[in-house]
Design an enzyme around this catalytic site. Sequence first.
Site, PDB file in Angstrom:
ATOM      1  N   HIS A  75       0.839  -1.202   0.000  1.00  0.00           N
ATOM      2  CA  HIS A  75       0.000   0.000   0.000  1.00  0.00           C
ATOM      3  C   HIS A  75       0.873   1.251   0.000  1.00  0.00           C
ATOM      4  O   HIS A  75       1.672   1.455   0.904  1.00  0.00           O
ATOM      5  CB  HIS A  75      -0.914   0.019   1.233  1.00  0.00           C
ATOM      6  CG  HIS A  75      -2.123  -0.851   1.065  1.00  0.00           C
ATOM      7  ND1 HIS A  75      -3.242  -0.727   1.849  1.00  0.00           N
ATOM      8  CD2 HIS A  75      -2.391  -1.832   0.174  1.00  0.00           C
ATOM      9  CE1 HIS A  75      -4.156  -1.614   1.453  1.00  0.00           C
ATOM     10  NE2 HIS A  75      -3.656  -2.303   0.446  1.00  0.00           N
ATOM     11  N   TYR A 204      -8.892   5.385   8.110  1.00  0.00           N
ATOM     12  CA  TYR A 204      -8.970   5.727   9.536  1.00  0.00           C
ATOM     13  C   TYR A 204     -10.000   6.840   9.661  1.00  0.00           C
ATOM     14  O   TYR A 204      -9.785   7.937   9.137  1.00  0.00           O
ATOM     15  CB  TYR A 204      -7.629   6.236  10.055  1.00  0.00           C
ATOM     16  CG  TYR A 204      -6.536   5.184  10.129  1.00  0.00           C
ATOM     17  CD1 TYR A 204      -5.829   4.775   9.008  1.00  0.00           C
ATOM     18  CD2 TYR A 204      -6.203   4.604  11.360  1.00  0.00           C
ATOM     19  CE1 TYR A 204      -4.831   3.818   9.093  1.00  0.00           C
ATOM     20  CE2 TYR A 204      -5.190   3.645  11.459  1.00  0.00           C
ATOM     21  CZ  TYR A 204      -4.515   3.251  10.327  1.00  0.00           C
ATOM     22  OH  TYR A 204      -3.519   2.307  10.415  1.00  0.00           O
ATOM     23  N   PRO A 296      -3.261   0.580  18.985  1.00  0.00           N
ATOM     24  CA  PRO A 296      -3.066   0.109  17.609  1.00  0.00           C
ATOM     25  C   PRO A 296      -3.245   1.175  16.522  1.00  0.00           C
ATOM     26  O   PRO A 296      -3.003   0.896  15.347  1.00  0.00           O
ATOM     27  CB  PRO A 296      -4.134  -0.980  17.464  1.00  0.00           C
ATOM     28  CG  PRO A 296      -5.168  -0.639  18.480  1.00  0.00           C
ATOM     29  CD  PRO A 296      -4.456   0.011  19.614  1.00  0.00           C
ATOM     30  N   LYS A 300       1.810   0.195  15.005  1.00  0.00           N
ATOM     31  CA  LYS A 300       3.225   0.130  15.363  1.00  0.00           C
ATOM     32  C   LYS A 300       3.632  -1.068  16.226  1.00  0.00           C
ATOM     33  O   LYS A 300       4.821  -1.385  16.329  1.00  0.00           O
ATOM     34  CB  LYS A 300       3.638   1.421  16.103  1.00  0.00           C
ATOM     35  CG  LYS A 300       3.653   2.657  15.220  1.00  0.00           C
ATOM     36  CD  LYS A 300       4.866   2.665  14.311  1.00  0.00           C
ATOM     37  CE  LYS A 300       4.722   3.552  13.111  1.00  0.00           C
ATOM     38  NZ  LYS A 300       4.457   2.841  11.853  1.00  0.00           N
ATOM     39  N   TYR A 388       4.283   6.850   9.839  1.00  0.00           N
ATOM     40  CA  TYR A 388       3.453   5.683   9.521  1.00  0.00           C
ATOM     41  C   TYR A 388       4.256   4.599   8.811  1.00  0.00           C
ATOM     42  O   TYR A 388       4.122   3.416   9.106  1.00  0.00           O
ATOM     43  CB  TYR A 388       2.238   6.103   8.677  1.00  0.00           C
ATOM     44  CG  TYR A 388       1.186   5.030   8.596  1.00  0.00           C
ATOM     45  CD1 TYR A 388       0.230   4.873   9.596  1.00  0.00           C
ATOM     46  CD2 TYR A 388       1.154   4.135   7.517  1.00  0.00           C
ATOM     47  CE1 TYR A 388      -0.719   3.878   9.541  1.00  0.00           C
ATOM     48  CE2 TYR A 388       0.197   3.127   7.447  1.00  0.00           C
ATOM     49  CZ  TYR A 388      -0.738   3.001   8.464  1.00  0.00           C
ATOM     50  OH  TYR A 388      -1.682   2.011   8.412  1.00  0.00           O
TER      51      TYR A 388
HETATM   52  C1  PHB Z   1      -5.371  -4.354  11.251  1.00  0.00           C
HETATM   53  O1  PHB Z   1      -5.517  -4.608  10.046  1.00  0.00           O
HETATM   54  O2  PHB Z   1      -5.630  -5.199  12.118  1.00  0.00           O
HETATM   55  C2  PHB Z   1      -4.886  -3.011  11.642  1.00  0.00           C
HETATM   56  C3  PHB Z   1      -4.495  -2.116  10.662  1.00  0.00           C
HETATM   57  C4  PHB Z   1      -4.064  -0.856  11.009  1.00  0.00           C
HETATM   58  C5  PHB Z   1      -4.028  -0.480  12.327  1.00  0.00           C
HETATM   59  C6  PHB Z   1      -4.405  -1.375  13.322  1.00  0.00           C
HETATM   60  C7  PHB Z   1      -4.846  -2.650  12.977  1.00  0.00           C
HETATM   61  O3  PHB Z   1      -3.615   0.774  12.660  1.00  0.00           O
END
Ligand code: PHB
Length: 397
Positions: A75, A204, A296, A300, A388
Amino acid sequence: MKTLKTQVAIIGAGPSGLLLGQLLHKAGIDTLILERQTPDYVLGRIRAGVLEQGMVDLLRQAGVSQRMDAEGLVHGGFELALDGRRVAIDLHALTGGKSVTIYGQTEVTRDLMQARQAVGARTLYQADNVRPHDMQSDQPYLTFDYQGEPHRLDCDYIAGCDGFHGVARQSIPADKLKVFERVYPFGWLGILADTPPVHDELVYARHERGFALCSMRSATRTRYYLQVPAEENVADWSDQRFWDELKKRLPEELAERLVTGPSIEKSIAPLRSFVVEPMQYGRMFLVGDAAHIVPPTGAKGLNLAASDVSTLFNILLKVYREQRTDLLQKYSEICLRRIWKAERFSWWMTAMLHRFPDSDDFSQRIAESELAYFVDSEAGRKTIAENYVGLPYEAIE
Ligand code: PHB
Ligand code: APR
């Protein structure tokens, strides 16, 4: 009492322990892993899914990248949805060509388990009552029960890769450790489903009803999350309720496109920031979740575990090949510099995107305008992107 011997004794067969074990094995250093659970239990845990380039490179170095390279989704960006407004964070353009790889932690673990088995390296599953001893001496050892019999494992070094609830950190005298902690008044309710992703990148979403995240594991499997109160009960969330709530928190175009389906996993994870200093005690080293937890939101947790593994592996390599035992004392400080930067980023992403129950109107506006400042400025977007994709690994000297 049966006595076993190895060079590096590893507690925990999660991603940290298995990756460290694989790198050491490839370098000709003997390891034995003690894991409390069964292999199936370890593989049943659904966790993170975003790999930084540094972790991807480390998995390649460990020789376990075949399936990730074939099936992982690269990505070059992600999206922020801010109260309905969609903002693209073009990771590739903002970081001079960097990206992240979407590949589940469960799959990383599966690949590492298979690789370890293929080379015949030893892992004892269902090892009970693991206890480290004499970590301050030059002959540390572990005791444990295995198949109903007491055992002792003599070793040169102990790697505590046993997660947040593990025994390694708890075996260090409390007055030798400083704990830094923040607990958030909410958790993430996650759902895994065999449905196509709503968007080709992760989304997000900040919304007045609370945060939401649209993630994925493949072109046909999705992982979605909703911010819920810390005390929420997963049994109160039918699939229908989850999908209805998710739609409310997404921008309209995405909500309309969302494909729903039966969940194959549903669970609530609490959010916490936690760091312990130092990450070593004599000849025992804490690695990954055993030493630190991040919420989460910045993706990270797993990546920090990988950078700890890289640091410990590179130090141990010099210890065994060049007798550079002086480097051992640097492990904690090298790891912590990178960890604290990721702690800060994860805390910031969490603070910016979630709804805090006790936040007043003023704080609310300040958070909105801080985020607006960041996304409307190229410098701000660059800061988000650079963190990120992952800050660089520090050399050991
Ligand atoms: C996930 O796909 O489980 C996931 C992806 C991004 C995040 C946290 C969890 O920031
Ligand atoms: N004895 C033996 N094994 C133990 C013990 C113990 N006393 N306590 C815990 N373990 C095992 C757990 O069963 C688990 O398999 O240690 C392992 C720790 O694995 P993780 O919790 O996955 O931690 P880690 O390997 O550091 O992985 C990093 O990054 O994305 C985050 O939280 C996510 O798990 C992920 C982590």
